[in-house]
Each structure stands twice: as C-alpha cells, then as structure tokens.
Scaffold this active site. Sequence first.
Site, short mmCIF file in Angstrom:
data_model
loop_
_atom_site.label_atom_id
_atom_site.label_comp_id
_atom_site.label_asym_id
_atom_site.label_seq_id
_atom_site.Cartn_x
_atom_site.Cartn_y
_atom_site.Cartn_z
N HIS A 19 0.84 -1.20 0.00
CA HIS A 19 0.00 0.00 0.00
C HIS A 19 0.88 1.26 0.00
CE1 HIS A 19 -4.01 -1.91 0.99
NE2 HIS A 19 -3.15 -2.92 1.15
N ASP A 123 -5.61 5.90 1.83
CA ASP A 123 -5.84 4.55 1.34
C ASP A 123 -7.31 4.15 1.56
OD1 ASP A 123 -3.85 1.90 0.83
OD2 ASP A 123 -5.88 1.44 1.52
N THR A 145 -5.38 0.80 -3.90
CA THR A 145 -4.08 0.27 -4.35
C THR A 145 -4.23 -1.10 -5.00
OG1 THR A 145 -3.61 -0.72 -2.21
CG2 THR A 145 -2.82 1.54 -2.56
N GLU A 386 2.95 -4.75 -12.10
CA GLU A 386 4.35 -4.61 -12.50
C GLU A 386 4.72 -5.70 -13.52
OE1 GLU A 386 6.26 -4.65 -8.63
OE2 GLU A 386 5.23 -2.80 -8.07
N GLN A 403 -5.79 -11.68 -3.90
CA GLN A 403 -4.84 -12.39 -4.77
C GLN A 403 -5.49 -13.46 -5.64
OE1 GLN A 403 -1.93 -13.59 -1.84
NE2 GLN A 403 -1.60 -11.47 -1.23
#
Length: 487
Positions: A19, A123, A145, A386, A403
Amino acid sequence: MESTGKPHAVCIPFPSQGHINPMLKLATLLHRKGFHITFVHTQYNRTRLLESQGDVSLPDFQIAAISDGLPPPPDDGNAATQDIRSLCLSTQVNCLEPLNELIDGLNHRSSCVVPPVSCVVYDMIMSFALDAAERIGVPGVVLQTAGACSFMCNKYLTHLVEKGFVPLKDKSCMTNGYLETQIDWIPGVIPLKLGELTHTIQTTDPNDPLLNFVITQFARSSKAAAIIINSFDALEQNALSSLSSICPPIYTVGPLHLFLDQPPKNPTAKSMTISSLWKEDTTCLKWLDSKPERSVIYVNFGSIAVPTPQQMSELAWGLAGSEENFLWVVRPDLLRRENPAALPPEFREETGERGFVSGWGPQEEVLRHPAVGGFLTHCGWNSVVEGVSAGVPMICWPFFADQRINCRYVCDEWRVGVEMNRDVERDEVGVLVRELMGRERGGALRRRAEEWREKAAAAAAAAVGGDGGGGSSWLKLERLVHEVLIV
Ligand code: UDP
C-alpha cells in the site's frame, strides 16, 4: 507569514509495503506537479524506513509519523510486516486523533515554506482520514491500491451478506465444496468462486470485526471526493464501467510506476522514491546481467505471504527440478521465522550458478531486466501490474485478500499466466516452470504479455507537445489534479 499558495496534499497509506509503494508513487507525481507533500507513515514503519533507507526528506516533501496503536518494532532490526488484521482494526480506532493533530500542527505552522493543507489522499482502508479532511473542509480522495475488479467484489460484500452467502453457516462450509459456489452476478466482474473472493468472507461470525471493517471501508468510499485506482482503462474496462455508476468520479492513473521510470537526478529526490521497508539487496541485478535473455524465472511472494516450510521445500525442489535459471527472493523474516531446513544446503549445491536466492530486492528493476522471462508470483496487485507492465508471463500462486481474484484475471481474462495448485508439489512446479519458460505454452503467454505491456505503456504515455494526445492514465492524472485536488 504568507503561505506559498502551493497546494498541500497529506498522503496517508495503509501501513504495509504493497500500500505504501503506490501511495509514495502518487505523492511523488503530485510533488513533481508542484504540490507540497506531507507523507504520513506509522511510527512502526517510520522506524523501519530509517533503518532501511536512512533519513530522507525534501523541504517540500516531508515525512511525518503517527502511532498505529500497536507495539513498536523489535529493536534487533528483525521487523517484518505487522499482523494485517491487527493493523486494520487498530488503525481505524487509533489514528484519527493523531492525524488531526498532525494536520492542525501543519496548518498552524503554515508559512511561506509550508502551505496550509489543501487535500487528503488516503488509502481505501484508512477511511478515518476522510473525517480528518471533512473536519478542515478540504477534499478527501481515496487511493485504491488494488484493482477495480477486487474493488467491485468488496463493494458487493454487502450483497453477499444480504443473499445469505456470508457469513458461512458453519465450519463445514470451508471444506464441503460450498466455497466452490459460482458467483457470476457481480456487475463487471468475471465469474468467480465464492472462495476466490477476499478471505475475509471465510468466517462464521456475523459480527466478524474484519468482515465488518472491510464492508465499512468500501461503503465509505462513496463519500470521497474521488477515487484513484492504480490500474488503467484497457485492463479493467468492465469492472470500471460498473463501478463508475455507483461511485464518486474514478481516476485510473496506473500503472503508477511507469510514470516514474526516469528517476530524478537529485540523489535525495531519488531516494525519496524508494519505499522499501527492508534494505534492498541489489546483487541479484549483477547475477541477472550474466544470464541470457528471458532465461530466468523470478520468484517472489511480496511482503506479507508466509509459505509453510513444506511449501518452501516443495518449491525449492521444484525449481531445482525445472532445470531453468531462477531468481528467488526469500524475505529475511521467512528464513528466521520458519524452519531453516526449508532451504537445505543440498538445494544450493544442486542448483549452483543456475539459481540465485536473494533478500528483498528491487522488483520493478528485476522484472524489467532482459534476462527475466517469467514470474512466479503470489498475485498481489502491485506485482501483477508490475508483471503486466514488464510483459512477463506469470505462474500464479495466490494466498489471500484479492490475490485469488487477480489470479483469475491473469489466467482467464488477460491470459498471461497459469495457476499453480495451492498445495504446491515439486513435480508440478517443475512442469509449470518449464512450460512457462518454453516455446509452446510459454510462447503464447509471452505474446499476449507483450501486447499487455504495450497497452500499459500506452496508458501512461505523456502527451507530446501541446497538441493533445497522451495515454488514458496520463490524461486522468492531469484531470485529477485540476478537477479534484486543486479546488
Ligand atoms: N517488492 C519489492 N521487492 C521485493 C518484493 C516486493 O520491491 O523483493 C515490492 C513489489 O514491487 C510491490 C510490493 O513490494 O510493489 C508488493 O506488493 P504486492 O501488492 O505485490 O504484494 P503484498 O506485499 O501487498 O502482498
């Protein structure tokens, strides 16, 4: 004293690595656009950052710290990520008062050096910060995020409760196939199994504090002035268009790290952009330099996931058996906390020069390195974004939170990865790694990964000259600044 007239953003991330990173990137971008920044860590993480990075700040980019209400890090330098459940529950009751005091202090001191606070960027799961923004009458803006797809799933937790899916009726639901139930009615989200949604639903307690925490945080996002997401339009079109009808204005400004590919020349400004809570071990980059193009699988499970010693061992022998080159980041806390036999000396002997086991490393640089040809990941959102931005195909081994949702998107929607069984076995690891690095299955995944890399780069591309153009995220960032943050 007169203030500078600059906008002043107070940025407050949730206090864990996944985060902090995107919030720091956003803060750095705002700083480059002329904002004064106060970046608020918890004292726990501030202590860790002082150890890993030293004391860095710029006159107009200040670091502040407030208490999270939890014990301080151990003073033997062995700190790791705090328990996430405790952090969620503690920050929401303990952080508002110190944040208000911090903001009051900044405003009382406001001068030609420190302008008055003009917006609070917080956040998604630090919604108490909205109260702080409202108290002083400035916009409170959420940074999500994780992805739009998991945002939508979390928004729909209330519907899962209303429809009686959650909480689970009893413990047998954990094992009797109930978690396999298809949930195909969340707007804009691909069909998912109940058990693939956030792990917070796996409770039988209707008053489960974490479940209620998540529901409340996502519900409160409706009150924010805007929502910023570290994603890009092409990646999550359907979830984004469904969200846009139920949320404040959404600004997809990702992949945030692509805006910062050119590090600043000033060394202090450069170190300000590094937010690793562990000291970075960069020796792996030299090792990668010695390997042929796309010949290395990079293995990393982020800052929180803790595999069991058994899983570590199966993974180790699977990597050894794959006969491919690998770079495996094993966080220092994993080796200490877990069975030291998880990485037996024979494993290192067996793999020799073919394998490199590293401490916490510079992941973005690693993924961009030409020698890296695959990524075995836990599918944290930052890692996924990424990986997508680097055009690297993935083996997905999700643990918790968003996830498993991200894993489904990687494998089924963007089709740049394959899933690994939760009960990891060495033979399966070997086969998957060989396939991913190979020509046939790997080649198809790699071609699609390359297409996504191009789309990510296009989203973050700056407009050239004054004649328009610019990628979707670049334009949204401009609009965010002028429509919301500077009022
Ligand atoms: N990361 C890193 N070095 C490492 C491992 C991870 O810099 O050795 C960074 C990674 O680039 C990402 C973040 O830590 O930005 C991890 O976030 P993610 O959402 O992937 O996972 P989490 O840690 O939240 O589970």
